[in-house]
Design a protein around this motif. Structure first.
Motif, PDB file in Angstrom:
ATOM      1  N   ALA A 178      56.617  63.184  43.633  1.00  0.00           N
ATOM      2  CA  ALA A 178      56.553  61.907  44.375  1.00  0.00           C
ATOM      3  C   ALA A 178      56.448  60.746  43.387  1.00  0.00           C
ATOM      4  CB  ALA A 178      55.360  61.922  45.316  1.00  0.00           C
ATOM      5  N   PRO A 179      57.334  59.746  43.500  1.00  0.00           N
ATOM      6  CA  PRO A 179      57.284  58.647  42.527  1.00  0.00           C
ATOM      7  C   PRO A 179      55.982  57.860  42.618  1.00  0.00           C
ATOM      8  CG  PRO A 179      59.102  58.333  44.107  1.00  0.00           C
ATOM      9  CD  PRO A 179      58.477  59.645  44.428  1.00  0.00           C
ATOM     10  N   ILE A 180      55.513  57.631  43.841  1.00  0.00           N
ATOM     11  CA  ILE A 180      54.215  56.955  44.039  1.00  0.00           C
ATOM     12  C   ILE A 180      53.302  57.975  44.697  1.00  0.00           C
ATOM     13  CG2 ILE A 180      53.010  55.038  45.221  1.00  0.00           C
ATOM     14  CD1 ILE A 180      55.020  54.031  43.115  1.00  0.00           C
ATOM     15  N   LYS A 181      52.120  58.177  44.115  1.00  0.00           N
ATOM     16  CA  LYS A 181      51.224  59.216  44.663  1.00  0.00           C
ATOM     17  C   LYS A 181      50.321  58.642  45.757  1.00  0.00           C
ATOM     18  CE  LYS A 181      52.605  61.724  41.089  1.00  0.00           C
ATOM     19  NZ  LYS A 181      53.858  62.441  41.201  1.00  0.00           N
ATOM     20  N   LEU A 182      49.868  57.387  45.578  1.00  0.00           N
ATOM     21  CA  LEU A 182      48.910  56.812  46.526  1.00  0.00           C
ATOM     22  C   LEU A 182      49.246  55.359  46.829  1.00  0.00           C
ATOM     23  CD1 LEU A 182      45.659  57.952  44.653  1.00  0.00           C
ATOM     24  CD2 LEU A 182      46.727  59.122  46.593  1.00  0.00           C
ATOM     25  N   ALA A 183      49.051  54.966  48.099  1.00  0.00           N
ATOM     26  CA  ALA A 183      49.210  53.546  48.446  1.00  0.00           C
ATOM     27  C   ALA A 183      47.895  53.044  49.014  1.00  0.00           C
ATOM     28  CB  ALA A 183      50.329  53.383  49.467  1.00  0.00           C
ATOM     29  N   VAL A 184      47.473  51.867  48.591  1.00  0.00           N
ATOM     30  CA  VAL A 184      46.198  51.307  49.057  1.00  0.00           C
ATOM     31  C   VAL A 184      46.474  50.040  49.872  1.00  0.00           C
ATOM     32  CG1 VAL A 184      43.909  50.527  48.319  1.00  0.00           C
ATOM     33  CG2 VAL A 184      45.185  52.138  46.876  1.00  0.00           C
ATOM     34  N   PHE A 185      45.897  50.007  51.084  1.00  0.00           N
ATOM     35  CA  PHE A 185      46.101  48.856  51.974  1.00  0.00           C
ATOM     36  C   PHE A 185      44.764  48.233  52.403  1.00  0.00           C
ATOM     37  CE2 PHE A 185      49.271  51.921  54.295  1.00  0.00           C
ATOM     38  CZ  PHE A 185      50.185  51.828  53.248  1.00  0.00           C
ATOM     39  N   TYR A 232      69.123  52.716  38.500  1.00  0.00           N
ATOM     40  CA  TYR A 232      67.928  53.166  39.219  1.00  0.00           C
ATOM     41  C   TYR A 232      67.028  51.973  39.496  1.00  0.00           C
ATOM     42  CZ  TYR A 232      69.233  57.886  37.718  1.00  0.00           C
ATOM     43  OH  TYR A 232      69.904  59.053  37.513  1.00  0.00           O
ATOM     44  N   GLY A 233      66.598  51.840  40.736  1.00  0.00           N
ATOM     45  CA  GLY A 233      65.639  50.797  41.116  1.00  0.00           C
ATOM     46  C   GLY A 233      64.230  51.264  40.765  1.00  0.00           C
ATOM     47  N   PRO A 234      63.209  50.497  41.200  1.00  0.00           N
ATOM     48  CA  PRO A 234      61.825  50.824  40.819  1.00  0.00           C
ATOM     49  C   PRO A 234      61.415  52.277  41.144  1.00  0.00           C
ATOM     50  CG  PRO A 234      61.927  48.679  41.843  1.00  0.00           C
ATOM     51  CD  PRO A 234      63.306  49.246  41.956  1.00  0.00           C
ATOM     52  N   TYR A 235      61.726  52.765  42.348  1.00  0.00           N
ATOM     53  CA  TYR A 235      61.294  54.137  42.672  1.00  0.00           C
ATOM     54  C   TYR A 235      62.198  55.181  42.032  1.00  0.00           C
ATOM     55  CZ  TYR A 235      58.420  51.577  45.921  1.00  0.00           C
ATOM     56  OH  TYR A 235      57.527  50.683  46.438  1.00  0.00           O
ATOM     57  N   GLY A 236      63.477  54.835  41.854  1.00  0.00           N
ATOM     58  CA  GLY A 236      64.396  55.749  41.167  1.00  0.00           C
ATOM     59  C   GLY A 236      63.996  55.930  39.715  1.00  0.00           C
ATOM     60  N   THR A 237      63.589  54.825  39.092  1.00  0.00           N
ATOM     61  CA  THR A 237      63.148  54.890  37.697  1.00  0.00           C
ATOM     62  C   THR A 237      61.920  55.785  37.597  1.00  0.00           C
ATOM     63  OG1 THR A 237      63.901  52.624  37.445  1.00  0.00           O
ATOM     64  CG2 THR A 237      62.453  53.459  35.718  1.00  0.00           C
ATOM     65  N   GLU A 238      60.997  55.566  38.536  1.00  0.00           N
ATOM     66  CA  GLU A 238      59.766  56.373  38.540  1.00  0.00           C
ATOM     67  C   GLU A 238      60.098  57.848  38.747  1.00  0.00           C
ATOM     68  OE1 GLU A 238      56.266  56.407  37.482  1.00  0.00           O
ATOM     69  OE2 GLU A 238      57.064  54.405  37.820  1.00  0.00           O
ATOM     70  N   LEU A 239      61.000  58.106  39.706  1.00  0.00           N
ATOM     71  CA  LEU A 239      61.372  59.498  40.002  1.00  0.00           C
ATOM     72  C   LEU A 239      62.079  60.135  38.798  1.00  0.00           C
ATOM     73  CD1 LEU A 239      61.524  61.827  42.007  1.00  0.00           C
ATOM     74  CD2 LEU A 239      63.528  60.773  43.054  1.00  0.00           C
ATOM     75  N   ALA A 240      62.972  59.374  38.165  1.00  0.00           N
ATOM     76  CA  ALA A 240      63.667  59.910  36.974  1.00  0.00           C
ATOM     77  C   ALA A 240      62.650  60.214  35.876  1.00  0.00           C
ATOM     78  CB  ALA A 240      64.703  58.910  36.477  1.00  0.00           C
ATOM     79  N   GLY A 292      65.066  51.098  47.208  1.00  0.00           N
ATOM     80  CA  GLY A 292      64.957  50.837  45.767  1.00  0.00           C
ATOM     81  C   GLY A 292      64.928  52.079  44.899  1.00  0.00           C
ATOM     82  N   PHE A 293      65.641  53.128  45.319  1.00  0.00           N
ATOM     83  CA  PHE A 293      65.792  54.288  44.418  1.00  0.00           C
ATOM     84  C   PHE A 293      67.031  54.108  43.528  1.00  0.00           C
ATOM     85  CE2 PHE A 293      63.071  56.279  47.609  1.00  0.00           C
ATOM     86  CZ  PHE A 293      62.247  57.086  46.834  1.00  0.00           C
ATOM     87  N   ILE A 294      68.189  53.906  44.172  1.00  0.00           N
ATOM     88  CA  ILE A 294      69.442  53.853  43.408  1.00  0.00           C
ATOM     89  C   ILE A 294      70.332  52.731  43.954  1.00  0.00           C
ATOM     90  CG2 ILE A 294      71.501  55.152  42.695  1.00  0.00           C
ATOM     91  CD1 ILE A 294      69.857  57.741  43.229  1.00  0.00           C
TER      92      ILE A 294
END
Ligand code: GAP
Length: 455
Positions: free
Chosen positions: A359-366, A35-43, A17-19
């Protein structure tokens, strides 16, 4: 081998989901991407970092957001209507449209962009037998014709033969800066030397759609135009070159993947021109242009608009036409460099080692298990607290190993897992993307921990 790498990066971009190719369900649309969700974030991160470096941290540079459509005379003044073209030839076998300067470049022959159609054809004919069509492999081409890259539109023209009197989608963002330079000067407390920066879309009817988001027909530019006294142009230019080089190192781009390339054939008005090149999988290619443009832009707009754009020094009363130095880079081209730089294949995983800044996402919580409400509740609380400060993601899908792999592929620096011990001891497992080491951290201290570690 290198093309394989490019294919892997393109595939990861789609899968994660970058491009995405534009209009895919309709068979795509050449040289346009979404741009997908992570591409948008990265842009967005890339644009924020650029803005921070070029505007936020600079007392002498201000921002602008000019429109995509402008008076068409601007494109006559800038030289785009008459001269913004690439040499185009067609393969007679498969009808592929090809850029002749690129075909020549591929066999080590450099064609100068200032060359006339006749001059290009002379070289093209001389080397024709060595050149193969990249699509079908045959060597049978039409003559080269110069093709104008401006994208035409009918905005405000309500006749059916509007193509004779078109408007244009802007071919570069900086023209909006030049024509607003006087407005900025008159409405802000700026004095020469000063700069105007802008991020925005530009459009070019690129002949060949090659190399993913490296060359697209719709793209975003980040441009800064700096207005100087003629005597100081080259000193400011050298300063700008240093700043722009350091900017990429500060972003975390590997130094060995960057180099300067000097333009040997300058356009008549330019004082100097260098590109910062990045080592893409298809070779070192232009990432950014840093140019000393002399007084060409403001002189042309003075001539075509009839408005005097010269500057009068408020202290000495000296009147002169400011000279301009520019830094110009595409968001997509930066993104592709960042993606290539981050891509790492390890024994058991693919990991995008983005610098923490990018980094488009800095932290992931599980939560360890999704069917244990007490774990889910605690993980959601942590997510809500941390997402006030950091771009976070919550994930309860699949086993933990799979969740780690997914976060590795989108380059998330840290994953936080809430397990049964967390309920007792109020702590969590924090897993580092690069070392894969795990740390036990007190939930109350997570905020501080990441403030420090994500620096
Ligand atoms: N105002 C100067 C200017 O536009 P340029 O070299 O034509 O100069 C500057 O473009 C930058 O814009 C390039 O270095 C590149 O990063 C980006 N760029 C240009 N054309 C592009 C395209 N078709 N697709 C993606 N990025 C492009």
């Amino acid at each position: 081998m290198q093309n394989k790498l490019m294919e892997k990066i393109i595939s990861l971009c789609k899968r994660r989901g970058f491009i995405y190719p534009s209009s895919e369900i309709y068979g795509g649309f050449s040289a346009i991407y979404d741009y997908g969700p992570y591409g948008t974030e990265l842009a967005n991160v890339i644009k924020r970092e650029w803005w921070k470096a070029m505007v936020q941290k600079r007392q002498d540079i201000v921002g602008l957001d000019s429109s995509i459509f402008m008076n068409p005379k601007i494109w006559e003044a800038s030289g785009h209507v008459s001269g913004f073209s690439d040499p185009l030839a067609e393969c007679k076998n498969c009808n592929a449209r090809l850029r002749v300067d690129h075909l020549l470049e591929d066999i080590g022959v450099m064609a100068d962009e200032k060359m006339s159609e006749e001059e290009i054809n002379e070289i093209f004919i001389k080397h024709k037998d060595k050149i193969k069509c990249p699509k079908c492999g045959k060597s049978d081409f039409t003559e080269a014709k110069k093709f104008n890259l401006l994208v035409k539109a009918n905005l405000g023209n309500f006749t059916n033969d509007w193509t004779k009197d078109p408007t244009y989608l802007r071919g570069e963002t900086c023209q909006g800066i030049y024509v607003n330079y006087k407005n900025v000067l008159d409405s802000n407390r700026v004095k020469i030397p000063f700069g105007i920066a802008q991020i925005g879309k530009a459009f070019r009817n690129e002949i060949t759609a090659r190399q993913f988001v490296f060359r697209t027909r719709e793209f975003e530019q980040m441009e800064m135009q700096y207005f100087t006294h003629p005597d100081n142009e080259m000193e400011e230019y050298e300063k700008l070159r240093k700043i722009r080089w350091q900017y990429y190192l500060d972003l975390g781009i590997k130094k060995e993947n960057l180099k300067w390339a000097k333009h040997e054939n300058l356009v008549f008005y330019a004082k100097a021109a260098y590109d910062i090149e990045y080592k893409y999988p298809f070779g070192f290619k232009e990432l950014e242009g840093v140019h000393a443009r002399g007084d060409y832009d403001l002189s042309q707009h003075t001539k075509f608009s009839g408005k005097d754009l010269s500057y009068t020094n408020p202290v000495t009363n000296e009147k002169y036409m400011p000279h301009i130095i520019e830094s110009s880079v595409g968001v997509g081209r930066t993104m592709l460099a960042v993606l290539c730089d981050a891509y790492n294949e390890e024994k058991e995983r693919v990991v995008m080692k983005f610098s923490y800044k990018l980094a488009p996402i800095k932290l992931a919580v599980f939560p360890l298990l999704k069917n244990k409400p007490e774990l889910v509740k605690k993980a959601k609380e942590i997510y809500e607290n941390l997402s006030e400060k950091f771009m976070c993601e919550f994930d309860d899908n699949g086993n933990i190993g799979k969740r780690y792999r997914r976060q590795d592929e989108i380059g998330t620096p840290y994953c936080i897992t809430v397990d049964f011990d967390s309920l007792e001891k109020n702590d969590v497992t924090v897993r580092d993307r690069d070392t894969m080491k795990q740390d036990r951290v007190d939930i109350k201290k997570l905020d501080k921990y990441f403030q420090k570690n994500l620096k």
